[in-house]
Design a protein around this motif. Structure first.
Motif, PDB file in Angstrom:
ATOM      1  N   ALA A  80       0.820  -1.204   0.000  1.00 40.24           N
ATOM      2  CA  ALA A  80       0.000   0.000   0.000  1.00 40.24           C
ATOM      3  C   ALA A  80       0.858   1.259   0.000  1.00 40.24           C
ATOM      4  O   ALA A  80       0.571   2.235  -0.700  1.00 40.24           O
ATOM      5  N   ASP A 243      -5.213   2.860   3.403  1.00 39.27           N
ATOM      6  CA  ASP A 243      -5.347   2.123   2.141  1.00 39.27           C
ATOM      7  C   ASP A 243      -5.454   0.625   2.391  1.00 39.27           C
ATOM      8  O   ASP A 243      -6.199  -0.079   1.705  1.00 39.27           O
ATOM      9  N   ARG A 404      -0.699  -2.634  -3.696  1.00 35.02           N
ATOM     10  CA  ARG A 404      -1.441  -3.059  -2.507  1.00 35.02           C
ATOM     11  C   ARG A 404      -2.066  -4.428  -2.696  1.00 35.02           C
ATOM     12  O   ARG A 404      -2.151  -5.215  -1.745  1.00 35.02           O
TER      13      ARG A 404
END
Length: 471
Positions: A80, A243, A404
């Motif tokens: 992320a 995130d 991510r």
């Protein structure tokens, strides 16, 4: 040329320098897994560094379990952060420094030295290697077109095995001498005056694997385009947790992708344990020397290289799911076969063997040859299952979210990665109280079958990546 320009380029993937630079990473990284973890240093750890095979297998399994936990915890967050920070190469370079340092320090793991210290260095090297793979894999969606991913991923994996086998042959031919004869596979004294009784040939493979990695990751740094710089790392780290939480919420809404990741979490756990423990398991059961363990590794890698190339074509024609299913079936049969084999029989005693005659050379017993036959099924499958799983994931995400999601991919592949090695180590240790150490090792390895069976059932119930991308 930017990575976006490369993606849109009309030239075939194998004519692009950037693609070859990216594939060089696998060529650079594989000797660590092939030689250090599986076929040379791993068997040395179990058979010479540890006081007995059961203790060695327990500690070796523990190192895999700890490294798995570290990768599972760290990969999603780092992925992320990298999506926000932009470039992947600085992360690869940073983890390369940790990996190289740990491998160099393994030289000091002489027989009788601390198992704890050797385990610590193995954990650091393994975690650093796995973190680097997250960032290398995250380059795929931006570097390759969707229809190219499966083939190139498998070719890269095949090149990785080629690097592993070249390094392994060199180690057996010039470094690793037999404890009995003091000579290498070619009948030569070990180079640099390395002492087989002190395991110096096996120990030397670790710093040499570090040198190999340092040299052959350079094409990736020089030729392969990276993402432009994004946010500052400090700001990216502050936003990374948010995130990460968003990814965990989002993944549940992408049902086919979530089902694939769940299946991979289970079958990859079995794959990781089989790769890490398979060579040391054979060394403990048959009393193989370093040379015999290395020859077994050469045989498996010779099979694995063309298997990856064929799997690349199958992936392009039939899809990643078909390749994964075939690989799981092969690994399941292989695992049943190797645990059915004892030093004097196979197929759980249905087929017995006489002791080999003196002077018949390596792999002289019928049991050893049976083990090698089952090992060939592992060689056919362990490259394609990982390469096509990687392509399945890359086809299912966009370039912007690749960091991510590949971090999550590493997490989901490692979330229970401690479980299979820990189960093997625990079952082995418990069984060692009532059984011969060889029998205890077989009982421990038998637990891997469940991981393949459950993973196969879940894969069969999951739509392939082509449909996933449209979902």
């Amino acid at each position: 040329m930017t990575s976006d320009d490369l993606t849109r380029e009309a030239r075939p993937a194998l004519k692009r320098p950037g693609v070859w630079g990216w594939m060089a990473f696998d060529f650079a990284a594989q000797p660590f897994f092939t030689v250090v973890l599986t076929f040379v240093f791993g068997p040395y750890f179990v058979s010479q560094l540890a006081p007995d095979p059961a203790t060695g297998q327990a500690w070796w399994g523990l190192s895999a379990a700890i490294a798995g936990v570290l990768v599972a915890v760290g990969s999603p967050f780092l992925g992320a952060v990298a999506d926000r920070a932009g470039p992947r190469k600085p992360w690869i370079g940073g983890f390369a420094a940790f990996k190289i340092a740990a491998l160099c320090l393994l030289w000091f793991s002489a027989p009788g030295s601390s198992l704890f210290v050797a385990t610590l260095f193995i954990v650091v090297a393994t975690a650093a290697a796995e973190f680097s793979i997250v960032f290398n894999d995250a380059m795929i969606p931006r570097l390759l077109k969707n229809e190219e991913i499966g083939r190139i991923s498998n070719i890269a994996w095949g090149l990785g095995y080629a690097g592993g086998i070249v390094f392994l042959i060199a180690a057996l031919a010039f470094l690793a001498g037999s404890k009995d004869t003091g000579l290498t596979l070619l009948g030569l004294p070990p180079a640099f005056g390395l002492d087989p009784a002190a395991g110096e040939g096996a120990r030397a493979t670790a710093p040499l694997a570090a040198l190999w990695y340092l040299v052959f990751i350079l094409p990736m740094f020089f030729l392969t385009p990276d993402r432009p710089k994004g946010e500052r790392v400090s700001a990216a780290m502050r936003q990374g947790l948010g995130d990460l939480a968003a990814t965990f919420r989002e993944i549940r809404t992408r049902r086919p992708l979530f089902q694939f990741l769940l299946a991979r979490m289970i079958y990859q756990d079995g794959v990781n344990a089989l790769i890490v423990l398979g060579g040391s398991f054979a060394a403990g059961m048959f009393g193989w020397t370093l040379i015999q363990s290395g020859l077994f590794g050469i045989i498996l890698n010779v099979v694995a290289i063309p298997s990856c190339f064929v799997a690349g074509m199958l992936d392009r024609r039939f899809g990643s799911k078909a390749v994964v299913v075939m690989a799981i079936l092969s690994l399941s049969i292989a695992t049943i076969g190797i645990i059915s084999t004892s030093p004097d029989a196979t197929l759980f005693g249905l087929l017995g063997f006489d002791p080999p005659a003196e002077g018949r050379g390596v792999f002289a017993s019928g049991a050893e040859r049976s083990y090698i036959v089952f090992g060939l099924l592992i060689g056919l499958a362990f490259g394609p299952i990982q390469a096509s799983s990687r392509s399945w994931m890359a086809k299912s995400v966009t370039p912007e979210e690749a960091g991510r999601y590949f971090g999550f991919y590493a997490f989901i592949g490692r979330a229970t990665s401690f479980l299979a090695p820990a189960v093997v180590a625990g079952a082995t240790q418990v069984a060692a109280g009532s059984f011969h150490p060889v029998t205890a090792s077989r009982i421990g390895m038998a637990s891997l079958i469940a991981f393949f069976v459950v993973g196969l059932v879940l894969v069969l119930r999951t739509r392939g990546p082509r449909e996933t991308r449209q979902a």
